[in-house]
Scaffold this motif. Structure first.
Motif, mmCIF file in Angstrom:
data_model
loop_
_atom_site.group_PDB
_atom_site.id
_atom_site.type_symbol
_atom_site.label_atom_id
_atom_site.label_comp_id
_atom_site.label_asym_id
_atom_site.label_seq_id
_atom_site.Cartn_x
_atom_site.Cartn_y
_atom_site.Cartn_z
ATOM 1 N N LEU A 184 1.410 -1.485 -0.039
ATOM 2 C CA LEU A 184 -0.007 -0.137 -0.296
ATOM 3 C C LEU A 184 0.976 1.107 -0.474
ATOM 4 O O LEU A 184 1.336 1.448 1.148
ATOM 5 C CB LEU A 184 -1.021 0.202 1.592
ATOM 6 C CG LEU A 184 -2.318 -1.103 0.944
ATOM 7 C CD1 LEU A 184 -2.446 -1.186 2.251
ATOM 8 C CD2 LEU A 184 -3.052 -1.104 0.363
ATOM 9 N N GLN A 235 -0.356 4.108 0.482
ATOM 10 C CA GLN A 235 -0.858 4.878 1.097
ATOM 11 C C GLN A 235 -1.313 3.774 1.709
ATOM 12 O O GLN A 235 -2.298 3.314 1.304
ATOM 13 C CB GLN A 235 -1.244 6.182 0.340
ATOM 14 C CG GLN A 235 -2.223 7.014 1.539
ATOM 15 C CD GLN A 235 -3.045 8.052 1.036
ATOM 16 O OE1 GLN A 235 -1.978 8.903 0.394
ATOM 17 N NE2 GLN A 235 -3.639 8.779 1.450
ATOM 18 N N THR A 284 -9.816 5.029 4.255
ATOM 19 C CA THR A 284 -10.590 5.037 2.393
ATOM 20 C C THR A 284 -9.814 3.439 1.842
ATOM 21 O O THR A 284 -10.334 2.765 0.936
ATOM 22 C CB THR A 284 -10.602 6.145 1.647
ATOM 23 O OG1 THR A 284 -11.025 7.538 2.441
ATOM 24 C CG2 THR A 284 -10.597 6.433 0.295
ATOM 25 N N THR A 285 -8.034 3.752 1.910
ATOM 26 C CA THR A 285 -7.595 3.041 1.053
ATOM 27 C C THR A 285 -8.086 1.140 1.970
ATOM 28 O O THR A 285 -8.338 0.109 1.094
ATOM 29 C CB THR A 285 -5.753 2.976 1.077
ATOM 30 O OG1 THR A 285 -5.925 4.252 0.735
ATOM 31 C CG2 THR A 285 -5.539 1.922 0.358
#
Length: 213
Positions: A188, A190, A194-195
């Motif tokens: 990831l 970030q 939300t991710t």
């Protein structure tokens, strides 16, 4: 009825255990507890998970030990003039939500001269979620961790693979161990609510309920 609880461990350090804990916390609607924090006291794993999930402060329980040195807990405690004992650990008071307990490093990281992280998981009576990450040697480290759990008669809830994909490594690990795969978390760039929620929306976690002993 008691809510399910799980002990999150890794095949080593820096394998994505804390990221996996944040993902699992959102997936299960769980509380989070890190019994031993060694180093990073200004912004430790509890702070990271809370930032990454965006969940309120009442979902996070204080550490039993906060040690100043980023080292194996047995040594970090020694430097602080402390001795960690298994009898010092109790699960947080129930809140009506599931609970995730994040260990430090791998299963055989020492807490003191006689006990390791796996002994803490056993004392708490929790099944283990094992976090694995693909690198040269990770097949061996994953299978060794699974063998240790099996040899101690510990319950395995499943494996979370974190980081870049390696289908062949996953295939042979599951073929040789029979361990269920709970989730595959990509690398990831970030990490934020939300991710993580996007990962859950794309592939919801299927983890059977299990209550602490």
């Amino acid at each position: 009825m008691s809510q399910p609880a799980y002990f999150v461990s890794g095949i080593g350090t820096e394998v994505g255990k804390t990221v996996a804990s944040a993902y699992l916390q959102l997936a299960l609607g769980a509380d989070y507890w890190k019994p031993v924090q060694a180093g990073d006291l200004d912004f430790g794993d509890r702070d990271r998970v809370r930032q990454w999930t965006g969940l309120p402060a009442d979902r996070y329980h204080p550490e039993r030990y906060r040690l100043r040195t980023p080292a194996s807990p047995h040594y970090a405690a020694h430097l602080d003039g402390l001795s960690i004992e298994l009898d010092d650990f109790r699960l947080p008071e129930p809140t009506g939500r599931p609970l995730l307990v994040e260990g430090a490093g791998g299963l055989l990281v020492p807490l003191n001269e006689t006990d390791c992280m796996i002994d803490l998981a056993a004392r708490l009576g929790l099944p283990v979620i094992l976090v694995s990450r693909h690198y040269l040697g990770s097949i061996n480290h994953t299978l060794l961790s699974l063998e240790v759990l099996k040899g101690r008669g510990m319950e395995l809830a499943g494996i979370v693979f974190s980081g870049g994909e390696n289908p062949e490594s996953e295939r042979i690990i599951t073929q040789l161990s029979g361990a269920p795969v709970l989730a595959r978390l990509p690398e990831l760039p970030q990490i934020d609510p939300t991710t993580l929620q996007g990962l859950l929306d794309a592939a919801p976690l299927a983890l059977p309920s299990r209550s602490p002993q």
